[in-house]
Design an enzyme around this catalytic site. Structure first.
Site, PDB file in Angstrom:
ATOM      1  N   GLU A 198      33.434  48.480  41.803  1.00 48.39           N
ATOM      2  CA  GLU A 198      32.310  47.583  41.468  1.00 48.39           C
ATOM      3  C   GLU A 198      32.343  46.309  42.320  1.00 48.39           C
ATOM      4  O   GLU A 198      32.294  45.186  41.840  1.00 48.39           O
ATOM      5  CB  GLU A 198      32.298  47.262  39.977  1.00 48.39           C
ATOM      6  CG  GLU A 198      32.028  48.491  39.114  1.00 48.39           C
ATOM      7  CD  GLU A 198      31.733  48.200  37.664  1.00 48.39           C
ATOM      8  OE1 GLU A 198      30.998  48.987  37.045  1.00 48.39           O
ATOM      9  OE2 GLU A 198      32.234  47.185  37.143  1.00 48.39           O
TER      10      GLU A 198
ATOM     11  N   GLU B  21      31.954  55.491  36.356  1.00 46.82           N
ATOM     12  CA  GLU B  21      32.000  54.945  35.004  1.00 46.82           C
ATOM     13  C   GLU B  21      30.648  55.189  34.352  1.00 46.82           C
ATOM     14  O   GLU B  21      29.617  54.834  34.922  1.00 46.82           O
ATOM     15  CB  GLU B  21      32.294  53.442  35.025  1.00 46.82           C
ATOM     16  CG  GLU B  21      33.606  53.063  35.680  1.00 46.82           C
ATOM     17  CD  GLU B  21      33.822  51.560  35.687  1.00 46.82           C
ATOM     18  OE1 GLU B  21      33.557  50.909  34.655  1.00 46.82           O
ATOM     19  OE2 GLU B  21      34.244  51.023  36.729  1.00 46.82           O
TER      20      GLU B  21
END
Length: 376
Positions: free
Chosen positions: A149, A272
């Site tokens: 991320e 995720e």
């Protein structure tokens, strides 16, 4: 050719097509979440378990500077993580019929001072230690999510794009050289994962160029993304806004990464995924964030299992099906976020919920049917 033979060949062709386009399921993201998915009870010699679709792998997290969570358990308020514990677990080996599970490892390096040191070579010994550990499991395929991320507002250390790129390249190169020096067959792939979050765009009030963080084709094996919000929904709080930054959906941002992956001829991984804001055990949703829909944890709305499925799971699986030529791995987070200090309010500042599949019988049934039909 006899009709029966034609029919048989057609079925074989169809099965091959489905298998070649099938997604691999991973479950995470802490030790308890993995055990709960199977309903493993250590006190009954692991004889009790659910008949959920068997995942191909699991998700765990480590810190690159100390390697916390690699060989020994670490719990920072988000559940216990230990890669070695999961890979060596007798119960998991039994359910996997002694076929090794693969492992996705989120490699955190979100510390500006230490990341600069890593770029300067201070942590080369830790990177080599990681390589040596991976080599002890030659039959396991490791998916290394290096600096995951990278575009998230919450990952301040990655704001310096150049430093992030050099760190990613250094970790990749040292792992590669370590393997080549020992003539060890490579059992890991690198994942370059964006957050693909509409809330991130709203918080920063800008649309970023993913390519600004790209380490280069020879350093990236998979392009990665996260999927937490509901499909095509745009911010309920800013529905009437003319600001384009507030008009982005989970799907539109995920599409950006898929387009990027396709332009580079790379496979993609949903690293995720969980229905943020939904509570599967209580059958309701709440506000996620002031940046999205209102005060976090307020505005409880009761829902049926079908409503939850249609709002979050249906568009999620439709997106995967539409992009099945690109998306090869999907990691689902199967945990009660509300029970963990890091993710529970008020510390988290956002509402997460309870994404455990087993928390509702109907959702469990639909999940099992969906995964079992075409996934591997």
């Amino acid at each position: 050719m006899p009709h029966k033979k034609i029919l048989f060949l057609s079925i074989i062709t169809l099965l091959f097509h489905l298998k070649s386009n099938a997604q691999s399921l991973f479950i995470g993201q802490d030790e308890a979440a993995i055990y709960d998915y199977f309903h493993i009870e250590k006190n009954d010699d692991c004889l009790t378990y659910r008949s959920f679709p068997l995942p191909v792998g699991f998700t765990q997290y480590i810190d690159i500077f100390k390697l916390n969570g690699l060989k020994s358990s670490i719990d920072n308020g988000a559940g216990s993580n230990c890669v070695k514990n999961i890979l060596d677990d007798v119960c998991l080996k039994r359910y996997g019929k002694n076929v090794p599970f693969d492992m996705a490892i989120g490699i955190s390096m979100n510390n500006e001072v230490e990341l600069t040191k890593l770029v300067d070579g201070v942590y080369d010994s830790k990177i080599n230690e990681l390589a040596d550990f991976l080599k002890t499991y030659p039959k396991v395929k490791f998916y290394l999510r290096i600096g995951y991320e990278f575009d998230g507002q919450w990952n301040k250390a990655y704001n310096d794009r150049r430093r992030y790129i050099v760190a990613f390249q250094r970790i990749h190169d040292l792992l590669r050289v370590n393997y080549e020096k020992n003539k060890t067959p490579k059992n890991w792939v690198s994942i370059w994962q964006a957050c693909t979050s509409p809330i991130d765009d709203i918080m920063e009030n800008k649309i970023e160029n993913l390519g600004d963080w790209y380490p280069g084709d020879k350093y990236v094996d998979f392009c990665g993304l996260s999927w937490f919000l509901s499909g095509t929904k745009i911010s309920p709080k800013y529905t009437n806004s003319t600001n384009i930054n507030y008009k982005r959906s989970q799907r539109s941002l995920a599409n950006e990464m898929i387009y990027f992956a396709n332009s580079k001829n790379k496979p993609a991984m949903i690293c995720e995924a969980a229905p943020q804001g939904y509570n599967l055990s209580g059958l309701y949703r709440k506000n996620i964030s002031p940046f999205w829909d209102g005060t976090s944890g307020e505005n409880l709305v009761k829902l049926t299992p079908l409503q939850i499925w249609n709002e979050w799971y249906k568009p999620f699986f439709e997106f995967i099906e539409k992009n099945k030529q690109t998306i090869k791995v999907v990691a689902y987070i199967n945990q009660n976020w509300d029970a963990q200090p890091m993710w529970a309010l008020p510390k988290s500042e956002v509402y997460w919920g309870d994404s455990r599949i087993q928390a509702n019988d109907k959702i469990s049934q639909w999940w099992t049917e969906m995964i079992s039909n075409t996934w591997k």
